[in-house]
Design an enzyme around this catalytic site. Structure first.
Site, PDB file in Angstrom:
ATOM      1  N   LYS A 117       0.837  -1.200   0.000  1.00  0.00           N
ATOM      2  CA  LYS A 117       0.000   0.000   0.000  1.00  0.00           C
ATOM      3  C   LYS A 117       0.874   1.252   0.000  1.00  0.00           C
ATOM      4  O   LYS A 117       0.691   2.152  -0.808  1.00  0.00           O
ATOM      5  CB  LYS A 117      -0.870  -0.029   1.264  1.00  0.00           C
ATOM      6  CG  LYS A 117      -1.817   1.116   1.414  1.00  0.00           C
ATOM      7  CD  LYS A 117      -2.424   1.217   2.810  1.00  0.00           C
ATOM      8  CE  LYS A 117      -2.958  -0.079   3.354  1.00  0.00           C
ATOM      9  NZ  LYS A 117      -3.790   0.123   4.563  1.00  0.00           N
ATOM     10  N   LYS A 129       3.591  -2.144  11.158  1.00  0.00           N
ATOM     11  CA  LYS A 129       2.271  -2.173  11.802  1.00  0.00           C
ATOM     12  C   LYS A 129       2.475  -2.599  13.244  1.00  0.00           C
ATOM     13  O   LYS A 129       3.445  -3.289  13.551  1.00  0.00           O
ATOM     14  CB  LYS A 129       1.369  -3.196  11.101  1.00  0.00           C
ATOM     15  CG  LYS A 129      -0.102  -2.959  11.335  1.00  0.00           C
ATOM     16  CD  LYS A 129      -0.644  -1.957  10.341  1.00  0.00           C
ATOM     17  CE  LYS A 129      -2.058  -1.561  10.641  1.00  0.00           C
ATOM     18  NZ  LYS A 129      -2.628  -0.809   9.501  1.00  0.00           N
ATOM     19  N   GLY A 168      -2.646   5.691  13.699  1.00  0.00           N
ATOM     20  CA  GLY A 168      -3.807   4.966  14.219  1.00  0.00           C
ATOM     21  C   GLY A 168      -4.253   3.839  13.309  1.00  0.00           C
ATOM     22  O   GLY A 168      -3.768   3.662  12.195  1.00  0.00           O
ATOM     23  N   ASP A 169      -5.166   3.058  13.819  1.00  0.00           N
ATOM     24  CA  ASP A 169      -5.877   2.016  13.074  1.00  0.00           C
ATOM     25  C   ASP A 169      -7.105   1.727  13.935  1.00  0.00           C
ATOM     26  O   ASP A 169      -7.478   2.580  14.767  1.00  0.00           O
ATOM     27  CB  ASP A 169      -4.973   0.784  12.872  1.00  0.00           C
ATOM     28  CG  ASP A 169      -5.496  -0.186  11.819  1.00  0.00           C
ATOM     29  OD1 ASP A 169      -5.261   0.037  10.623  1.00  0.00           O
ATOM     30  OD2 ASP A 169      -6.177  -1.174  12.186  1.00  0.00           O
ATOM     31  N   ASN A 243     -13.741   5.681  11.888  1.00  0.00           N
ATOM     32  CA  ASN A 243     -13.145   6.798  11.166  1.00  0.00           C
ATOM     33  C   ASN A 243     -13.230   6.660   9.635  1.00  0.00           C
ATOM     34  O   ASN A 243     -13.537   7.628   8.942  1.00  0.00           O
ATOM     35  CB  ASN A 243     -11.688   6.919  11.650  1.00  0.00           C
ATOM     36  CG  ASN A 243     -10.899   7.852  10.805  1.00  0.00           C
ATOM     37  OD1 ASN A 243     -10.165   7.434   9.923  1.00  0.00           O
ATOM     38  ND2 ASN A 243     -11.062   9.142  11.049  1.00  0.00           N
TER      39      ASN A 243
HETATM   40  N1  GLU Z   1      -3.795   2.249   9.691  1.00  0.00           N
HETATM   41  C1  GLU Z   1      -3.889   2.938   8.449  1.00  0.00           C
HETATM   42  C2  GLU Z   1      -3.683   1.961   7.312  1.00  0.00           C
HETATM   43  O1  GLU Z   1      -4.111   0.827   7.399  1.00  0.00           O
HETATM   44  C3  GLU Z   1      -3.029   4.187   8.370  1.00  0.00           C
HETATM   45  C4  GLU Z   1      -1.588   4.019   8.653  1.00  0.00           C
HETATM   46  C5  GLU Z   1      -0.814   5.326   8.780  1.00  0.00           C
HETATM   47  O2  GLU Z   1      -1.400   6.388   8.646  1.00  0.00           O
HETATM   48  O3  GLU Z   1       0.395   5.234   9.009  1.00  0.00           O
HETATM   49  O4  GLU Z   1      -3.158   2.263   6.266  1.00  0.00           O
END
Ligand code: GLU
Length: 448
Positions: A117, A129, A168-169, A243
Site C-alpha cells: 500500500k 504495523k 492509528g488504526d 473513522n
Molecule cells: N492504519 C492505516 C492503514 O491501514 C493508516 C496508517 C498510517 O497512517 O500510518 O493504512
C-alpha cells in the site's frame, strides 16, 4: 513445471511450514502470490534473487508486555507488538491497532499489506504495523491514558521520525495518539514527526482524519468513471462506523450517492433516506456508544442484529470499511444478487479469498484495500513532510493532494493489470505494481 509457478508454490509451502497457525498472514501472502506469476515469468532475475522469501519475511518483530492499572486498582497485562516489515523505500510506516483479536498473525498480515500500500502512494515510506490485544471499548479515559503511557514507554525505544512512524488504526484515534504522543515527548523531548494522525494542535495534518474515507471514495469514483458511471443516484452500503466509514459516507453524499446502511460489530442500520453521517460521528466519536442508538435520532431508520452483508436491499456500490474477513463467498454472492456493480475496500482485507473469487467470476470491478484505502497513510506521509518543514498546509491543499494521489494509484493499478494481461484485475494490478517498486528498491540495495 514452469519455473515461476514452481518457485511461487515452493515459497508458499515454506512460509506455511514456518508459521502454520498464522492464518490471516498466510491468507494475505496467498492473495499476493496468486497474482505474481506473470511478473516473475517476465523477470526471472527476481527468482534468482529469491525476492519473494525476502519480501515475505519481516525485517523485525518486537513483542512486549504492557502492564497497566484499572481505575479500581486492578493490575492488567496486555501484549504489545510492532512489526517493522520492510524499509526498502523509506522509514517503517503504519498504524497501531488496539483490539482483542490482535496477535502476531493479524499484525503480520497488516504489516505485509502496508508495505505494498505504502509503495503505491508513490511517497517514500516503508511498511510497518503494531498494536495490542487491549480493548479500549468500555474503558474510561484514564484507563486508556494509562494503557497508552505504558505501551509507549516500551515502544519509544524502537521508533523515531526517520526510522519508524506509527499512526492509528482500529481502536486508535486522535485520543489515543494524543496520549501516546504525550508519553513519547515526556521520554524523548519534542519530535512531532514520530507519530502521525496527531490532533491538529499537536502538529497533525488537516485532512488526516478524513483521508482514508475520502480516499476510498475518490478511488471508487475513478473506477466508476471508467465504467461510464458516477456516484450520482447510486445506492451505497458502507460497513463499519469508525473513522473510515464516517468520512466515506460523508463523501459519497457529497458526490450525489446515498449510503443506505452502515454497521458496527453487533448489527447494522438501514436508513432508506440516507445515513446521517453527523449522527454516526456523534454516537461513535463523542458518546462512544453502539450504532443501535441511531434509531432514537432517526425514527424512520431500522436496526438489525447481524452482518450488514446479509442485507437484502437493492444497492450498487459496496464499500467494506469495517475489518478483515467480514465478507465470505456467500456474502459476496448475496451482494451481487442485490445489484452491486463495484466493490472498493476501506478496511484491510475485508473480503476473504472466496469472496474475491466471486467478484472476479462475476466480473465486478473490485479494488483491494491496499490500493483503495491508501489515502490514510498517504496523508500521514504528508503530515511527516509538514512536520519536517515545520509548516502546515490548508485543508484544501491536503485534500487536493489526496485526490491526485488516489487518482494516480488508480491509474497505476489499472494500467499495470493491463500490461500484465489481466485487464480489470485490480488485485493483480496492485500486487504487481507494489511488488515492482519494492523488488527493484530491495535489489538495488544488495542482500540486506
Ligand atoms: N492504519 C492505516 C492503514 O491501514 C493508516 C496508517 C498510517 O497512517 O500510518 O493504512
Amino acid at each position: 513445471m514452469q519455473e515461476a509457478v514452481r518457485y511461487i508454490e515452493e515459497t508458499y509451502k515454506k512460509i506455511k511450514k514456518r508459521d502454520p497457525e498464522q492464518v490471516e498472514f498466510l491468507q494475505a501472502v496467498k492473495e499476493f502470490l496468486c497474482s505474481i506469476e506473470p511478473v516473475l515469468t517476465a523477470h526471472p532475475e527476481f527468482i534468482q534473487q529469491n525476492i519473494l522469501e525476502r519480501m515475505i519475511e519481516p525485517e523485525r518483530i518486537i513483542q512486549f508486555r504492557v502492564p497497566w492499572m484499572t481505575d479500581q486498582g486492578e493490575i492488567k497485562v496486555n501484549r504489545g507488538f510492532r512489526v517493522q516489515f520492510n524499509s526498502a523505500i523509506g522509514p517503517y510506516k503504519g498504524g497501531l491497532r488496539f483490539h482483542p483479536s490482535v496477535n502476531q498473525s493479524i499484525i503480520k498480515f497488516l504489516g505485509f499489506e502496508q508495505v505494498f500500500k505504502n509503495s503505491l502512494t508513490g511517497l517514500p515510506i516503508g511498511g510497518g504495523k503494531g498494536g495490542s490485544d487491549f480493548d479500549p471499548k468500555g474503558k474510561t479515559n484514564n484507563e486508556v491514558m494509562r494503557f497508552c503511557q505504558s505501551f509507549m514507554t516500551e515502544l519509544q525505544q524502537h521508533i523515531g521520525p526517520d526510522f519508524d512512524v506509527p499512526a492509528g488504526d482500529i481502536g486508535v484515534g486522535a485520543r489515543e495518539i494524543g496520549y501516546l504522543y504525550g508519553q513519547y515527548k515526556r521520554l524523548n523531548g519534542f519530535e512531532a514527526g514520530v507519530l502521525t494522525g496527531k490532533p491538529v494542535f499537536l502538529g497533525g495534518s488537516l485532512g488526516r482524519t478524513e483521508a482514508t474515507g475520502y480516499g476510498v471514495v475518490y478511488f471508487t469514483d475513478e473506477m466508476l468513471k471508467d465504467m461510464g458511471q458516477s456516484f450520482k443516484g447510486k445506492k451505497v452500503v458502507v460497513s463499519g462506523s469508525g473513522n473510515v466509514a464516517i468520512y466515506a459516507i460523508q463523501k459519497v453524499h457529497e458526490l450525489g450517492g446515498t449510503v443506505i446502511a452502515c454497521s458496527d460489530s453487533n448489527g447494522y442500520i438501514w436508513d432508506p433516506n440516507g445515513i446521517n453521517y453527523s449522527t454516526i460521528k456523534q454516537i461513535k466519536e463523542v458518546e462512544r456508544k453502539r450504532i443501535s442508538e441511531y434509531i432514537h435520532h432517526h425514527p424512520k431508520a431500522y436496526y438489525y442484529e447481524g452482518s450488514i452483508w446479509d442485507i437484502e436491499k437493492n444497492y450498487q456500490v459496496a464499500l467494506p470499511c469495517a475489518t478483515q474477513n467480514e465478507i465470505d463467498g456467500m456474502k459476496a454472492k448475496k451482494m451481487i444478487r442485490n445489484g452491486v456493480i463495484a466493490v472498493a475496500e476501506g478496511a484491510n482485507m475485508p473480503s476473504d479469498l472466496d469472496a474475491i473469487e466471486v467478484y472476479q467470476d462475476a466480473k465486478i470491478p473490485y479494488a483491494p484495500g491496499k490500493a483503495a484505502n491508501a489515502g490514510g497513510v498517504a496523508v500521514s506521509a504528508l503530515e511527516m513532510s509538514q512536520n519536517s518543514q515545520r509548516l502546515s498546509w490548508t485543508f484544501d491543499e491536503v485534500d487536493e493532494k489526496l485526490k491526485n494521489i488516489m487518482k494516480s494509484i488508480y491509474i497505476e493499478v489499472r494500467d499495470t493489470a493491463e500490461m500484465y494481461h489481466t485487464p480489470g484485475n485490480f488485485v493483480a494490478g496492485a500486487n504487481i505494481a507494489g511488488f515492482m517498486h519494492i523488488a527493484e528498491s530491495m535489489i538495488s540495495q544488495g542482500l540486506v
